[in-house]
Enzyme design. Structure first.
Site, PDB file in Angstrom:
ATOM      1  N   LYS A   1     -55.915  27.601  63.140  1.00 40.85           N
ATOM      2  CA  LYS A   1     -56.143  28.091  61.778  1.00 40.85           C
ATOM      3  C   LYS A   1     -56.829  29.455  61.793  1.00 40.85           C
ATOM      4  O   LYS A   1     -56.409  30.393  61.112  1.00 40.85           O
ATOM      5  CB  LYS A   1     -56.999  27.076  61.006  1.00 40.85           C
ATOM      6  CG  LYS A   1     -57.305  27.522  59.596  1.00 40.85           C
ATOM      7  CD  LYS A   1     -58.228  26.570  58.876  1.00 40.85           C
ATOM      8  CE  LYS A   1     -57.503  25.307  58.474  1.00 40.85           C
ATOM      9  NZ  LYS A   1     -58.171  24.557  57.419  1.00 40.85           N
TER      10      LYS A   1
ATOM     11  N   ARG B   1     -20.460  -0.946  86.288  1.00 39.20           N
ATOM     12  CA  ARG B   1     -20.909  -2.146  87.014  1.00 39.20           C
ATOM     13  C   ARG B   1     -19.827  -3.214  86.838  1.00 39.20           C
ATOM     14  O   ARG B   1     -19.770  -3.883  85.812  1.00 39.20           O
ATOM     15  CB  ARG B   1     -22.228  -2.649  86.438  1.00 39.20           C
ATOM     16  CG  ARG B   1     -23.432  -1.732  86.683  1.00 39.20           C
ATOM     17  CD  ARG B   1     -24.666  -2.332  86.012  1.00 39.20           C
ATOM     18  NE  ARG B   1     -25.912  -1.741  86.466  1.00 39.20           N
ATOM     19  CZ  ARG B   1     -26.617  -0.844  85.770  1.00 39.20           C
ATOM     20  NH1 ARG B   1     -26.185  -0.406  84.609  1.00 39.20           N
ATOM     21  NH2 ARG B   1     -27.772  -0.383  86.241  1.00 39.20           N
TER      22      ARG B   1
ATOM     23  N   ASP C   1     -33.367  -0.010  91.871  1.00 43.33           N
ATOM     24  CA  ASP C   1     -33.647  -0.726  93.117  1.00 43.33           C
ATOM     25  C   ASP C   1     -34.495   0.109  94.069  1.00 43.33           C
ATOM     26  O   ASP C   1     -35.345  -0.421  94.792  1.00 43.33           O
ATOM     27  CB  ASP C   1     -32.333  -1.127  93.801  1.00 43.33           C
ATOM     28  CG  ASP C   1     -31.809  -2.452  93.267  1.00 43.33           C
ATOM     29  OD1 ASP C   1     -32.595  -3.411  93.234  1.00 43.33           O
ATOM     30  OD2 ASP C   1     -30.640  -2.512  92.854  1.00 43.33           O
TER      31      ASP C   1
ATOM     32  N   TYR D   1     -25.534  15.741  89.052  1.00 41.13           N
ATOM     33  CA  TYR D   1     -25.468  15.180  87.704  1.00 41.13           C
ATOM     34  C   TYR D   1     -26.474  14.045  87.554  1.00 41.13           C
ATOM     35  O   TYR D   1     -26.994  13.512  88.545  1.00 41.13           O
ATOM     36  CB  TYR D   1     -24.045  14.656  87.414  1.00 41.13           C
ATOM     37  CG  TYR D   1     -23.691  13.452  88.251  1.00 41.13           C
ATOM     38  CD1 TYR D   1     -24.025  12.162  87.834  1.00 41.13           C
ATOM     39  CD2 TYR D   1     -23.068  13.595  89.486  1.00 41.13           C
ATOM     40  CE1 TYR D   1     -23.745  11.065  88.618  1.00 41.13           C
ATOM     41  CE2 TYR D   1     -22.779  12.502  90.271  1.00 41.13           C
ATOM     42  CZ  TYR D   1     -23.129  11.228  89.828  1.00 41.13           C
ATOM     43  OH  TYR D   1     -22.876  10.141  90.608  1.00 41.13           O
TER      44      TYR D   1
HETATM   45  C1  PEP Z   1     -30.099   0.868  90.389  1.00 45.97           C
HETATM   46  O1  PEP Z   1     -30.551   0.032  91.161  1.00 45.97           O
HETATM   47  O2  PEP Z   1     -30.733   1.869  90.016  1.00 45.97           O
HETATM   48  C2  PEP Z   1     -28.751   0.692  89.822  1.00 45.97           C
HETATM   49  C3  PEP Z   1     -28.188   1.621  89.082  1.00 45.97           C
HETATM   50  O3  PEP Z   1     -28.146  -0.481  90.042  1.00 45.97           O
HETATM   51  P1  PEP Z   1     -28.479  -1.843  89.275  1.00 45.97           P
HETATM   52  O4  PEP Z   1     -29.428  -1.511  88.178  1.00 45.97           O
HETATM   53  O5  PEP Z   1     -27.188  -2.362  88.779  1.00 45.97           O
HETATM   54  O6  PEP Z   1     -29.083  -2.661  90.348  1.00 45.97           O
HETATM   55 MG    MG Z   2     -29.163  -1.350  92.067  1.00 42.93          MG
END
Ligand code: PEP
Ligand code: MG
Length: 920
Positions: free
Chosen positions: A48, A588, A813, A896
């Site tokens: 301000k 998936r 994971d 990406y």
């Molecule tokens: C991961 O593990 O980041 C992944 C994309 O696979 P998911 O979540 O299917 O295990």
């Molecule tokens: Mg995974």
């Protein structure tokens, strides 16, 4: 005693010459002190103060004044509430300067100067800290003001405002005690508005207010103007550490060590009669971003009347007809300031006897929708560059466009219960809570969705507002406290529902005969201003907003990262593509197995006792999978599609162990009560089937299934499964290519940890792919690659890259295995405590842990590309849609990020920010 030792002479000289006070016209001096940087000036003088000084420099009419710096505040607070040496003397000198500028004298009854003391931190914290107006009035000066203005009513109204504000802000007296007296006077004189109360009423109230101060605070209201100023300055400093300011800073992520400045300024009065007014206005519409002045004002009133929502305000369009010349002057100033700051401005103004004064300008808070439109419009008006527009919009703001909205059909099927001002868009559905504490408790402790309903909100209510899904008030305008806070935090809000009667004692609200009790469900639409009874369904809208689309195409010009999407079905791929996805980073395939008509086949495969039976089931899955992939390839014509082979442990496709045990027990009990043979036989069959399932589930049972027979391990143990999936992929690719589409399949192996796994899978893949292509007499270009989601895979990325043509980081994971934390349990367990205790700075499943997981990714990228230069590397874990993680992905050189279709627009913008930040 050491703390009594006088400072050394050299220190004393420095202390005396250190500047804690800058006149508005001394902005250059402040700039010099901070090294010429405007952010530094804002840090020193507060937003301000810096802008008041800047406006003064731009010849915008600003009442003369000065700023006591944030440095002074910090020294004051650190020293245990002691002004820094020399500061007060500098304040006195500055008061003399403004006396000279105005030709008035502070404390002089014949020609009085009245001043205000307002807080002002580097970042705007609306209403969170203290302000005292009309400083300089006492029993003598008020008479002088009355004589000079020939308006006793005005003089005593101003005086009582000082006593009231000073009492509540500086001395901590409960403001309700004053408001109750005013309400009693309104009734006594039978008037609706404060403006209709006569001089005598205010005179009498001023005395009563002083008695309240004496009784409640235990001290006399100070009659010496400089005492008033000193105490007010201290109160503003202290309000930096008030509870509501701290709560606000915590919520808004503002640092606690910045301190507030104090702006001391000549008072101008909007309550001097019909040619006076006061108001707040935005240079553009803060809800939609439209280029039009938007705001509220009141004739014959002081600033706080507008903001508090106590009187019904007029829209700016009325000022245009009431005071056309001043309106045009104001419009010109607004435009000038926009041109100067290259941003939409939030302006406070006062008209005193036909003279326009600006009291504040700052960048206006606005909805996400308005942010995007203003950024785009300003580029087209030549006020800012595309880069500035892209930088200005935050990825989280794009989220608004994907905010839930009330379901149209549900709206049509009901009628609105109330209508108010649509000040913060989006839908909110929840139960009514009538105060901030209840709202917070219900939301935080009981996990309920709450709509906070108040007559009007005050800064003390912020904790409840933050916990609520939505906010509803019966008073207040677009610039009211409720509207500003809601907009800033993206909470849907409807304010100013004037016909709504809120009874805080019986804890219910009503319009006519319709009564809503605390705890009842309501739904509100912050986009239209409608409120509905009950719990209406919501939906997430499509982002067709043309301004957003334009901004995102500009973002695309800056970003270097590709943005792909995780999609399993053609309709998701289609949506992702509409949102701008440039490929599918993860399909998936097992998700397709979960479809109701496929589960029995998958279960048949798992339950089969011999290879023939298993292959029969697998063969049945082949055409279904092929159909899925055909759809995906068509939707992504011309773009890469990464299809990942089956990943989860097989028991996930069978009924849960506990459920089977319970069902079996139930069936066995039922069996004892049947005497009908057919029933008995049916039940025996069912028992046999369930028992078989249970036996298989027990056989497949693993202590740590997430570290067990899943991912590539399944593909190696059941090669028919890999072959079937690969055949489905290539048959689909061949078919769709023949139909004229441009197909780019990439086959990805999950959960690999050793190069031999890849070697084995690649052999299987190559032979099947070759067969399919030979059978069809057509070649399809494809890539073979792997997820990197096990630390060993990352550590041996150079070896993995000998077989893998691409990598995709599975950071879900990878985070699980790098930390050794179960991704399924942690977020509901100790991880929450860890984050609260500050052991982990952030949830590593939401934002990539840069020093652990991120470092490993960086190593893997370098090792992979050492073997295979220019290798395509991306990310498909949930982090791919998180702006901070996207920045990390940019910095380690990924090609990406792949995220859910709904986050694609956010990722496009975040990727542009990452690229721009890395250049800066
Ligand atoms: C991961 O593990 O980041 C992944 C994309 O696979 P998911 O979540 O299917 O295990
Ligand atoms: Mg995974």
């Amino acid at each position: 005693m050491t703390d009594q030792v006088a400072p050394a002479p050299s220190q004393a000289v420095e202390v005396e010459t250190h500047r804690y006070v800058y006149l508005f016209k001394e902005v250059e001096l402040a700039e010099q002190y901070v090294g010429g940087d405007w952010e530094g000036v804002r840090g020193l003088l507060g937003g301000k103060g810096a802008n008041l000084a800047d406006m003064t420099r731009l010849d915008v009419p600003v009442p003369p004044g000065f700023t006591v710096t944030t440095e002074a505040c910090n020294v004051y607070l650190d020293a245990g509430d002691q002004f820094p040496p020399g500061m007060w003397e500098q304040v006195l000198a500055a008061v003399t300067e403004i006396e000279a500028a105005t030709g008035k004298t502070f404390g002089d009854a014949q020609n009085p100067l009245l001043i205000s003391a307002r807080s002002g931190a580097k970042f705007s914290m609306p209403g969170m800290m203290d302000t005292v107006l009309n400083i300089g009035l006492n029993d003598e000066v008020v008479k002088g003001v009355a004589a000079l203005t020939e308006d006793e009513r005005f003089a005593y109204d101003s005086y009582r405002r000082l006593v009231q504000m000073f009492g509540s802000v500086v001395l901590g007296v409960d403001d309700h005690l004053f408001e109750d007296i005013i309400e009693a006077q309104r009734q006594k004189y039978d008037v609706k508005s404060d403006a209709d109360l006569p001089a005598d009423a205010w005179k009498e109230m001023t005395q009563t207010f002083k008695e309240i101060v004496r009784r409640e605070a235990g001290i006399e209201f100070p009659t010496q103007p400089f005492d008033q100023l000193k105490m007010a300055t201290e109160a503003v400093f202290k309000s930096w550490n008030g509870k509501r300011a701290i709560d606000y800073r915590n919520a808004a992520g503002i640092a606690h060590d910045l301190g507030t400045a104090v702006n001391i300024q000549t008072m101008v009065f909007g309550n001097m009669g019909e040619d006076s007014a006061t108001g707040v206005a935005m240079s553009r519409n803060a809800s939609t971003g439209e280029n039009e002045l938007e705001g509220d004002f009141l004739i014959n009133a002081q600033g706080e009347d507008v903001v508090a929502g106590i009187r019904i305000t007029e829209p700016m369009s009325t000022l245009k007809s009431a005071m056309p010349t001043l309106y045009t002057e104001f419009e010109d100033i607004a435009q000038k300031l926009e041109g100067h700051y290259h941003n939409m401005q939030d302006l406070e103004f006062t008209i005193e006897n036909g003279h326009l004064w600006l009291l504040q300008t700052r960048d206006g808070k606005r909805t996400a929708q308005a942010e995007v439109r203003i950024a785009v419009d300003m580029v087209e008006e030549g006020l800012i560059t595309k880069e500035q527009a892209v930088r200005r919009v935050q990825p989280a703001q794009v989220d608004f466009f994907l905010h839930p909205q009330l379901d149209e059909a549900a709206i049509r099927a009901t009628t609105s219960f109330a209508e108010g001002l649509n000040v913060s868009p989006g839908a909110a559905v929840g139960i009514v809570a009538f105060d901030a504490d209840t709202a917070e408790r219900w939301a935080k402790e009981d996990g309920l969705k709450v709509i906070m309903v108040r007559p009007e909100t005050k800064p003390d209510d912020v904790h409840g507002m933050l916990a609520a899904q939505g906010i509803l008030t019966s008073r207040g305008g677009r610039t009211s406290h409720a509207a500003l806070v809601a907009r800033q935090f993206g909470t849907p809000a409807v304010v100013g529902v004037s016909e709504l009667e809120i009874d805080l004692i019986s804890r219910q609200m009503s319009i006519g005969d319709l009564v809503v009790k605390e705890g009842d469900w309501i739904s509100l639409d912050g986009t239209t201003g409608n409120v509905y009874l009950g719990e209406l369904p919501t939906f997430v809208p499509d982002i067709k907003n043309p301004y957003l689309l334009k901004l995102l195409t500009w973002a695309d010009e800056f970003r270097e990262l590709g943005v792909w999407a995780n999609a399993d079905y053609p309709r998701d791929a289609q949506r992702a593509r509409e949102y701008g996805a440039e490929g599918i980073g993860l399909c998936r395939t097992e998700h397709m197995f979960f479809e109701p008509e496929r589960m029995p086949i998958v279960q048949q495969m798992i339950m089969s006792k011999n290879v023939e039976d298993r292959n029969e089931a697998i063969d049945k899955l082949l055409p279904l999978q092929r159909g899925d992939f055909e759809g995906l390839f068509k939707a992504m014509d011309g773009l890469p599609v990464i299809i990942r082979l089956i990943d989860p442990p097989l028991h996930e496709f069978l009924p849960a162990h506990d459920e089977l045990v319970k069902d079996l027990a139930d069936l066995k009990i039922r069996l004892q009560h049947f005497d009908n043979m057919a029933q008995i036989e049916r039940t025996l069959d069912e028992i046999q089937e369930k028992q078989a399932f249970l036996d298989r589930v027990e056989a497949l049972k693993e202590q740590n299934p997430m570290l067990g027979t899943r991912g590539v391990r399944l593909g190696i143990l059941i090669p028919e499964l890999t072959k079937m999936q690969v055949r489905a992929i290539f048959e689909a690719a061949v078919k769709v290519t023949k139909a004229g589409y441009d197909v780019h399949p990439e086959v990805m192996i999950p959960l690999t940890s050793h190069v031999n796994e890849l070697r084995s899978q690649q052999l299987t893949l190559e032979s099947v792919a070759k067969d399919v292509m030979a059978e069809n007499g057509i070649e399809v270009n494809y890539k073979f690659g792997t997820m990197i989601e096990i630390p060993r895979a990352a550590l041996t990325a150079d070896e993995m890259a000998e077989f893998a043509e691409f990598f995709s980081f599975g950071t879900n994971d990878l985070t699980q295995t790098v930390f050794g934390i179960s991704r399924d349990d942690a977020e509901a367990g100790f991880l929450v405590d860890y984050i609260q205790m500050g052991i982990l700075p952030e949830n590593p499943f939401a934002t990539i842990d840069p020093n652990g997981v991120g470092k490993l990714m960086d190593m893997a990228v370098k090792a992979g590309r050492a073997t295979r230069p220019n290798m395509e590397i991306g990310i498909c874990g949930e982090h791919g849609g998180d702006p901070k993680s996207i920045e990390l992905c940019h910095n380690i050189g990924l090609n990406y990020v792949s995220c859910s279709p709904f986050r694609v627009p956010i990722a496009r913008l975040a990727a542009a920010h990452a690229a721009l930040n890395s250049k800066a």
